[in-house]
Design a protein around this motif. Structure first.
Motif, mmCIF file in Angstrom:
data_model
loop_
_atom_site.group_PDB
_atom_site.id
_atom_site.type_symbol
_atom_site.label_atom_id
_atom_site.label_comp_id
_atom_site.label_asym_id
_atom_site.label_seq_id
_atom_site.Cartn_x
_atom_site.Cartn_y
_atom_site.Cartn_z
ATOM 1 N N PRO A 37 78.308 122.375 71.532
ATOM 2 C CA PRO A 37 78.500 122.706 70.119
ATOM 3 C C PRO A 37 77.907 121.686 69.153
ATOM 4 C CG PRO A 37 80.520 123.060 71.356
ATOM 5 C CD PRO A 37 79.566 122.348 72.282
ATOM 6 N N GLU A 38 77.896 120.417 69.537
ATOM 7 C CA GLU A 38 77.471 119.382 68.588
ATOM 8 C C GLU A 38 75.959 119.198 68.535
ATOM 9 O OE1 GLU A 38 78.762 117.188 72.413
ATOM 10 O OE2 GLU A 38 79.282 118.986 71.287
ATOM 11 N N ASN A 39 75.230 119.848 69.416
ATOM 12 C CA ASN A 39 73.777 119.713 69.446
ATOM 13 C C ASN A 39 73.111 121.030 69.061
ATOM 14 O OD1 ASN A 39 74.931 117.793 71.641
ATOM 15 N ND2 ASN A 39 72.931 116.959 71.154
ATOM 16 N N LYS A 40 71.976 120.944 68.353
ATOM 17 C CA LYS A 40 71.195 122.140 68.053
ATOM 18 C C LYS A 40 70.228 122.381 69.215
ATOM 19 C CE LYS A 40 71.545 122.093 63.038
ATOM 20 N NZ LYS A 40 70.816 122.163 61.751
ATOM 21 N N VAL A 41 70.682 123.175 70.167
ATOM 22 C CA VAL A 41 69.934 123.390 71.407
ATOM 23 C C VAL A 41 69.843 124.878 71.719
ATOM 24 C CG1 VAL A 41 69.861 122.950 73.896
ATOM 25 C CG2 VAL A 41 70.646 121.162 72.348
ATOM 26 N N ILE A 42 68.662 125.305 72.127
ATOM 27 C CA ILE A 42 68.448 126.657 72.638
ATOM 28 C C ILE A 42 67.933 126.529 74.059
ATOM 29 C CG2 ILE A 42 67.193 128.824 72.375
ATOM 30 C CD1 ILE A 42 66.875 128.162 69.407
ATOM 31 N N SER A 43 68.596 127.200 74.987
ATOM 32 C CA SER A 43 68.158 127.240 76.381
ATOM 33 C C SER A 43 67.695 128.650 76.710
ATOM 34 C CB SER A 43 69.302 126.831 77.314
ATOM 35 O OG SER A 43 68.954 127.094 78.663
ATOM 36 N N ILE A 44 66.449 128.770 77.161
ATOM 37 C CA ILE A 44 65.873 130.060 77.545
ATOM 38 C C ILE A 44 65.490 129.955 79.014
ATOM 39 C CG2 ILE A 44 64.089 131.776 77.045
ATOM 40 C CD1 ILE A 44 63.736 130.336 74.311
ATOM 41 N N ALA A 45 66.183 130.691 79.858
ATOM 42 C CA ALA A 45 65.990 130.576 81.305
ATOM 43 C C ALA A 45 65.467 131.885 81.887
ATOM 44 C CB ALA A 45 67.299 130.190 81.986
ATOM 45 N N ALA A 46 64.660 131.753 82.932
ATOM 46 C CA ALA A 46 64.040 132.927 83.549
ATOM 47 C C ALA A 46 65.027 133.765 84.336
ATOM 48 C CB ALA A 46 62.900 132.480 84.462
ATOM 49 N N CYS A 47 66.096 133.158 84.835
ATOM 50 C CA CYS A 47 67.011 133.877 85.725
ATOM 51 C C CYS A 47 68.359 133.171 85.786
ATOM 52 C CB CYS A 47 66.421 133.980 87.131
ATOM 53 S SG CYS A 47 66.076 132.375 87.890
ATOM 54 N N LYS A 48 69.334 133.828 86.405
ATOM 55 C CA LYS A 48 70.631 133.212 86.644
ATOM 56 C C LYS A 48 70.465 132.016 87.572
ATOM 57 C CE LYS A 48 73.311 137.493 86.254
ATOM 58 N NZ LYS A 48 74.213 138.414 86.990
ATOM 59 N N GLU A 49 71.477 131.138 87.558
ATOM 60 C CA GLU A 49 71.390 129.952 88.414
ATOM 61 C C GLU A 49 71.375 130.296 89.895
ATOM 62 O OE1 GLU A 49 75.691 129.725 86.750
ATOM 63 O OE2 GLU A 49 73.825 130.733 86.232
ATOM 64 N N SER A 50 71.780 131.509 90.249
ATOM 65 C CA SER A 50 71.792 131.923 91.651
ATOM 66 C C SER A 50 70.582 132.761 92.044
ATOM 67 C CB SER A 50 73.064 132.737 91.942
ATOM 68 O OG SER A 50 73.122 133.874 91.090
ATOM 69 N N ASP A 51 69.669 133.029 91.088
ATOM 70 C CA ASP A 51 68.554 133.945 91.331
ATOM 71 C C ASP A 51 67.200 133.237 91.327
ATOM 72 O OD1 ASP A 51 70.261 136.062 91.539
ATOM 73 O OD2 ASP A 51 69.972 136.762 89.476
ATOM 74 N N THR A 52 66.169 133.991 91.687
ATOM 75 C CA THR A 52 64.803 133.473 91.690
ATOM 76 C C THR A 52 64.017 134.065 90.521
ATOM 77 O OG1 THR A 52 64.106 135.240 93.208
ATOM 78 C CG2 THR A 52 64.767 133.127 94.178
ATOM 79 N N ALA A 53 62.950 133.377 90.143
ATOM 80 C CA ALA A 53 62.117 133.791 89.008
ATOM 81 C C ALA A 53 60.758 134.261 89.527
ATOM 82 C CB ALA A 53 61.942 132.627 88.035
ATOM 83 N N PRO A 54 60.394 135.513 89.296
ATOM 84 C CA PRO A 54 59.148 136.049 89.865
ATOM 85 C C PRO A 54 57.906 135.696 89.062
ATOM 86 C CG PRO A 54 60.293 137.760 88.656
ATOM 87 C CD PRO A 54 61.181 136.549 88.602
ATOM 88 N N GLU A 55 56.769 135.791 89.747
ATOM 89 C CA GLU A 55 55.457 135.764 89.108
ATOM 90 C C GLU A 55 54.848 137.160 89.215
ATOM 91 O OE1 GLU A 55 53.631 131.339 89.545
ATOM 92 O OE2 GLU A 55 53.393 132.601 91.315
#
Length: 230
Positions: free
Chosen positions: A149-167
Motif C-alpha cells: 500500500p505504501e509504494n506506487k507499484v504496478i506488477s504485470i505478470a505473464a502467468c500465475k506463480e504456479s503456471d508457465t508463460a508461453p512464447e
C-alpha cells in the motif's frame, strides 16, 4: 507524468533451455519506449549474463534520475523454489504484507542458472520513492514483485506463480513476424490501441484489459501515464 526510465532484460540461455523470443521482446520494449524515455538494456551476448550483471543493471537503473517513474521488463526463465524455513522471516521486506502463502519463492534465472530470489530483488528497491512498473514475462511470474500500500507499484505478470508463460510466433506491433512472449506482444499492442497523442495511462489500460495478464496495482497508484512509440 514526466518521461520514464526503462530497464529491459532479455535472456535466451542455450541448449535445451533456449528461449527464442526473449531478445525480440526486449528489442520490442526498447523500440516502443524509445524517444522521450531513457532506455537501458541487458541482453544475452557473447558472454552469459550473470546474477551479478542483473543486480548491477538494476542498481544502475534505480540510480538514474530517481525522481522519475521507472519501468522494469524481464523476459527469460523463472521458477518457484521452496523457502528455507530458517530464512523465511528474515527475507520478508515489507511489514504487514502477506507473502509466500505457498511456502515458495519466485525466482529468476541468470544464464548460469543461478537464481535471483524475489525477496532479494525487492530489497534493491524497497527505499525507492518514485512510481515503479514491473513487466515480468517469465514462468511463475505472479508475486515475484509484491505490491504494498505504501509504494506506487504496478506488477504485470505473464502467468500465475504456479503456471508457465508461453512464447508464440506472431506479427508484432511494428509488423515484424517473430517469436515473442505472449505478455510482451499483447501488452505492447493493447497499449498502442489505447494511446492518444503518443501517451497512454497504463493504470486505465490494465483496468480495462486485465484479462490479458495478472495485474497487481498498489492503492496509491491512480494513474501512470507513459510516452510510447506506435
Amino acid at each position: 507524468m514526466s518521461s520514464c526510465v526503462i530497464l529491459t532484460i532479455g535472456l535466451c540461455y542455450g541448449g535445451n533451455n533456449k528461449l527464442n523470443g526473449t531478445i525480440n521482446d526486449s528489442l520490442l520494449i526498447e523500440k516502443m519506449f524509445s524517444g522521450p524515455n531513457f532506455v537501458m538494456k541487458l541482453r544475452s551476448g557473447k558472454k552469459p549474463v550473470t546474477k551479478a550483471n542483473i543486480i548491477e543493471a538494476v542498481k544502475a537503473w534505480l540510480a538514474y534520475d530517481p525522481q522519475k517513474p521507472h519501468i522494469f521488463h524481464f523476459a527469460g526463465h523463472g521458477r518457484q523454489s521452496p523457502i528455507q524455513k530458517k530464512k523465511k522471516r528474515e527475507l520478508l521486506v515489507y511489514e504487514n504484507v502477506e507473502t509466500e502463502n505457498d511456502n515458495k519463492d519466485e525466482v529468476l534465472y541468470d544464464e548460469h542458472f543461478d537464481v535471483l530470489v524475489d525477496n532479494d530483488f525487492a530489497s534493491l528497491f524497497k527505499e525507492f520513492k518514485a512510481p515503479l512498473v514491473f513487466i515480468m514475462d517469465n514462468c511463475h511470474s505472479d508475486r515475484f514483485v509484491e505490491v504494498c500500500p505504501e509504494n506506487k507499484v504496478i506488477s504485470i505478470a505473464a502467468c500465475k506463480e504456479s503456471d508457465t508463460a508461453p512464447e508464440i510466433y506472431v506479427t508484432n506491433l511494428f509488423g515484424q513476424d517473430q517469436v515473442h512472449g505472449v505478455l510482451t506482444d499483447t501488452l505492447t499492442k493493447v497499449m498502442a490501441n489505447h494511446a492518444k497523442d503518443g501517451k497512454v495511462d497504463l493504470v486505465e489500460v490494465l483496468k480495462k484489459e486485465h484479462a490479458m495478464c495478472h495485474v497487481r496495482i498498489s492503492p496509491s497508484t491512480d494513474e501512470f501515464i507513459i510516452n510510447i512509440t506506435t
